[in-house]
Design a protein around this motif. Sequence first.
Motif, PDB file in Angstrom:
ATOM      1  N   GLN A  18       0.828  -1.216   0.000  1.00  0.00           N
ATOM      2  CA  GLN A  18       0.000   0.000   0.000  1.00  0.00           C
ATOM      3  C   GLN A  18       0.856   1.257   0.000  1.00  0.00           C
ATOM      4  O   GLN A  18       0.524   2.247  -0.658  1.00  0.00           O
ATOM      5  CB  GLN A  18      -0.943  -0.008   1.199  1.00  0.00           C
ATOM      6  CG  GLN A  18      -2.135  -0.936   0.962  1.00  0.00           C
ATOM      7  CD  GLN A  18      -3.037  -1.059   2.173  1.00  0.00           C
ATOM      8  OE1 GLN A  18      -2.698  -0.604   3.255  1.00  0.00           O
ATOM      9  NE2 GLN A  18      -4.174  -1.698   1.973  1.00  0.00           N
ATOM     10  N   GLN A  20       3.684   1.550  -1.378  1.00  0.00           N
ATOM     11  CA  GLN A  20       4.279   1.694  -2.708  1.00  0.00           C
ATOM     12  C   GLN A  20       3.366   2.471  -3.664  1.00  0.00           C
ATOM     13  O   GLN A  20       3.840   3.225  -4.499  1.00  0.00           O
ATOM     14  CB  GLN A  20       4.571   0.309  -3.288  1.00  0.00           C
ATOM     15  CG  GLN A  20       5.345   0.351  -4.604  1.00  0.00           C
ATOM     16  CD  GLN A  20       5.354  -1.000  -5.300  1.00  0.00           C
ATOM     17  OE1 GLN A  20       4.607  -1.907  -4.932  1.00  0.00           O
ATOM     18  NE2 GLN A  20       6.222  -1.133  -6.290  1.00  0.00           N
ATOM     19  N   VAL A  21       2.054   2.277  -3.503  1.00  0.00           N
ATOM     20  CA  VAL A  21       1.125   2.875  -4.476  1.00  0.00           C
ATOM     21  C   VAL A  21       0.210   3.933  -3.854  1.00  0.00           C
ATOM     22  O   VAL A  21      -0.684   4.441  -4.532  1.00  0.00           O
ATOM     23  CB  VAL A  21       0.258   1.782  -5.147  1.00  0.00           C
ATOM     24  CG1 VAL A  21       1.115   0.812  -5.921  1.00  0.00           C
ATOM     25  CG2 VAL A  21      -0.581   1.055  -4.111  1.00  0.00           C
ATOM     26  N   LYS A  24      -1.112   7.272  -5.506  1.00  0.00           N
ATOM     27  CA  LYS A  24      -0.721   7.247  -6.929  1.00  0.00           C
ATOM     28  C   LYS A  24      -1.984   7.164  -7.801  1.00  0.00           C
ATOM     29  O   LYS A  24      -2.848   6.327  -7.585  1.00  0.00           O
ATOM     30  CB  LYS A  24       0.178   6.040  -7.221  1.00  0.00           C
ATOM     31  CG  LYS A  24       1.492   6.031  -6.435  1.00  0.00           C
ATOM     32  CD  LYS A  24       2.533   6.872  -7.129  1.00  0.00           C
ATOM     33  CE  LYS A  24       3.806   7.014  -6.299  1.00  0.00           C
ATOM     34  NZ  LYS A  24       4.534   5.753  -6.114  1.00  0.00           N
TER      35      LYS A  24
END
Lengths: 168, 194
Positions: A18, A20-21, A24
Amino acid sequence: MHDSHPDAFDTLIEQSLQAQVAGKHPPRRVWRRIRAAISAESPRLPRWRWSMAAQVVVAMLVLLGSQQMLANQQRTFAPPTVIFTPNAEAVTQPALGSEALVVNPEREHLRALKLVQQPEVQQVVSTPPINLPPTDVVRPATELYEYEPSASVVPDLSPQSLSGGLLR
Amino acid sequence: MTNPTTDELQLIALAKQGDMQAFETLYHLYKSALYRTALAISGDRFLAEEILQEVFLRAYRHLPQMRTDVSAAPWLYRVMVNLTYDLTARRKRGQTVLQKLADWLPSPVKSPESQLETQELQSMVLKAINQLEIKQRTTLVLFYLQEFSLEEIAEIMNVPVGTVKSRLFYARKKLRHTILADEQFMGVWVYENA
């Protein structure tokens, strides 16, 4: 929704993914590219808005032009000029720029009756001009003389009559 | 995922009739979830953009065959997963040595010290996830990030539920093995959980 109870390790995996993105989002250019690709492969969708506007303008010009032409035609329209000939009517259509020969059947019938009542008439009335452009209403010239004079006098051209009976 | 809203079904029906606005709304409904999933699996934002674009182009081309009584999500995710397999494999083949080196360089950290360790941990986990085989990685992302059930993942990946369970089991096992073998990770992990 998970089918198993998450432990600390599961939580760590979930948080890592989570993180990481998080936050985004796809940039706006992605949708613009999708839209452009769809427009390029689909003719039913307008590629640019101005093309729609241009089509509307062209359609309006065509409509106005056709209305103007119609109005001009109505102004120049005149009833056809009818020229009476002995057995036919030459009708001139100014709008069409053509001329047609219309046979008057009543007149033809009366003329035939007149020929029957006057047996001494030897010659048929001269034929009407037949060099007009053929139309649906023009009949062949021969058809105009379907009533042959029944009482025409044929002069005697035998040798006896020419010699005055001297040869005999 | 399998319970579509009335709005979504109406949007699909309108899009099938050629309503471009409805199709755009459908895009906005799914764009972020699909993009994040593609990004988590591929680890490449440009690739994720390309995948998202291709998913919706294919969706547009298949609109006439699209059903109006079920959600479009399973179909969209399935296309996304298949594209991720293909494009990731293609991208890896064309990757240069320089790019590979760049991937291994640590990203600059600008956060306070308190968050540093957590970020380090997550960075190590992500590195380990990226070393997984792509099918295991995809299963893991769908399970942990999108929180799909095993049945839903099976539907998306077009495999039996047992295969999903198996992939998930071996992915976690491999992750544990890789991460716990890292001494640096162990230090942080013990410190974090102390």
